[in-house]
Design a protein around this motif. Sequence first.
Motif, PDB file in Angstrom:
ATOM      1  N   LEU A 310     -32.932  -6.230  57.782  1.00  0.00           N
ATOM      2  CA  LEU A 310     -32.742  -5.221  56.745  1.00  0.00           C
ATOM      3  C   LEU A 310     -32.034  -3.983  57.278  1.00  0.00           C
ATOM      4  N   ASP A 311     -32.163  -3.750  58.586  1.00  0.00           N
ATOM      5  CA  ASP A 311     -31.445  -2.622  59.169  1.00  0.00           C
ATOM      6  C   ASP A 311     -29.947  -2.749  58.934  1.00  0.00           C
ATOM      7  N   ASP A 312     -29.448  -3.987  59.161  1.00  0.00           N
ATOM      8  CA  ASP A 312     -28.014  -4.210  58.950  1.00  0.00           C
ATOM      9  C   ASP A 312     -27.650  -3.915  57.505  1.00  0.00           C
ATOM     10  N   VAL A 313     -28.476  -4.451  56.606  1.00  0.00           N
ATOM     11  CA  VAL A 313     -28.228  -4.256  55.184  1.00  0.00           C
ATOM     12  C   VAL A 313     -28.210  -2.767  54.866  1.00  0.00           C
ATOM     13  N   PHE A 314     -29.218  -2.114  55.389  1.00  0.00           N
ATOM     14  CA  PHE A 314     -29.404  -0.703  55.110  1.00  0.00           C
ATOM     15  C   PHE A 314     -28.198   0.115  55.553  1.00  0.00           C
ATOM     16  N   PHE A 315     -27.791  -0.128  56.791  1.00  0.00           N
ATOM     17  CA  PHE A 315     -26.674   0.653  57.301  1.00  0.00           C
ATOM     18  C   PHE A 315     -25.375   0.276  56.596  1.00  0.00           C
ATOM     19  N   ALA A 316     -25.243  -1.014  56.306  1.00  0.00           N
ATOM     20  CA  ALA A 316     -24.032  -1.440  55.615  1.00  0.00           C
ATOM     21  C   ALA A 316     -23.954  -0.800  54.233  1.00  0.00           C
ATOM     22  N   LEU A 317     -25.095  -0.724  53.573  1.00  0.00           N
ATOM     23  CA  LEU A 317     -25.083  -0.221  52.203  1.00  0.00           C
ATOM     24  C   LEU A 317     -25.013   1.293  52.123  1.00  0.00           C
TER      25      LEU A 317
END
Lengths: 337, 263
Positions: A310-317
């Motif tokens: 979710l970190d990736d998602v979070f930073f990407a978003l």
Amino acid sequence: MPSSVMPTSRIDGRQSPAAVSTAGLRKSYGDKTVLNGIDLHIPAGSVFALLGPNGAGKTTTVHILSTLIAADSGRAQVAGHDVATSPDGVRAAIGVTGQFSAVDGLITGEENMLLMADLHHLSKREARRTTAELLERFDLVEAANKPASSYSGGMKRRLDIAMTLVGDPRIIFLDEPTTGLDPRSRHNMWQIIRELVSDGVTVLLTTQYLQEADELADRIAVLHEGRIAAEGTADELKRLIPGGHVRLRFCDPSTYRCAADAIREVTRDDEALSLQIPSDGSQRELRSILDRLDRAGIEADELTVHTPDLDDVFFALTGSNQPNQPNQPNQPKEAVR
Amino acid sequence: MSSLALAVRDASTMLRRNLLHARRYPSLTLNLLLTPVVLLLLFVYIFGDVMSAGIGGGGADRSAYIAYLVPGIALMTIGGTVVGTAVSVSNDMTEGIMARFRTMAIHRGSVLIGHVVGSVLQSVMSVVIVGAVAVAIGFRSTDATALEWLAAFGLLALVALALTWIAVGMGMVSPNAEAAGNNALPLIVLPLISSAFVPVDAMPGWFQPIAEYQPFTPAIETLRGLLLGSEIGHNGWLAIVWCLALSALGYLWSKAVFNRDPK
């Protein structure tokens, strides 16, 4: 759309489409827009996480839904009641644990509980029973007769939630329930939240911690600058971004070059002598990578598999100013890694 | 439950909470009592001879000055008690517990009503304690009837109500407890520039209107009239109008602040 309707028979004894739903919720303070059109649909009996950094609008959303402040525009229904026109109907159905401890520090934990029982108009006997039961459940029996101001952070939070549960709310708002807690208290809190859910209540929690949303929530909305940047289950959100890869690291530059030639579709990092191969981390893809390395007679010094978290998602978003449209996984987007 | 029954029930729960605070932390209440008691003893035993020479055309003795002093001290006691109210209201407003109350299906004003009723009760109790000290050092009312005593208590309760509502408003707009204590300070200071310690006509001419028409002086003069038999004149209705006006003002102010969205 009756097929998506969740029965909420225990709320008001009638059916309602969702425990919480909002449409186009907006709120600004002066010229600062805090919420810029929030649409939520939270089925009864589920755990919903609002995930976002400080200032994203999480607390404002909770404040509006719990009738603490009014939205500038948009509609919000909680337990079938409109927050603007029927705030008391909403208040009767909800329990709120805010970000800052909402206990009366001057009186004891037990007195705090009895105060809540009185405000819920429980009979003396019921009040005693509920208080004893909740103090026991939240491990506060020993501290029950000490002033709440003497409690540790974790104990205060437990008392806070215990007070929220007096009166048996069917919808519970938890605003950053674990912020400022040590790891052990955090895990205790997670356990508490899971137990709440198993009782069938609907939980809306806000958090800055991706792991927390991943652990607890059925659905997650990523809030960014007053908008919902993405919404879905943890898995759906992870699929939103192409972050999965296998990483090979080498000590010897010549081996590194051989490997880069042997496996073509790679991202090279010449300085770190590492190769990044897009992959979903499945057994089949791993085997094919290993086969190719074997055929070239190369042994990597380190192999790691990265699945997007979710970190990736979070930073990407939240890293860009143009958030993805919700639930559209087909928009390729550079992950910030 | 009817909305009135709900209001009464929730307000009495809140009142119990406030009285519990007062019982659990008596030192706060006692501290506030200290000022009027010390002033009473100071003015009677230290300044008493000089002060008593200034009233009643000179030649009054100490017991006459005690009698002169007590009504003002009684009002000062109320002023001191409601400073405590401002502080505790401010505490409530700045703590998370207020957000909890606001999100519960309870009577909306019950928190404030609990504070107001609690504060009036505490004020009356404080006046009784300070009054007991006054009696111990020689205060006697001159032939006050039971009805006059009753009226005196009624007036004290009305003053307490008025000052309490003002203090509640002050507590609500103060960012923290310290500020609330400071903002409410005029409620202790105003009696000093009233007829509490010396007669208004003994003050400089330009100052006399200030002393005469501020809210404490008419109330003090009315109390003197009831307990000591002096002339009440227009002070009676002036005191009542002041009390009602301050109560209404404080009530509307507090209500407006309370109904604002919290930050």
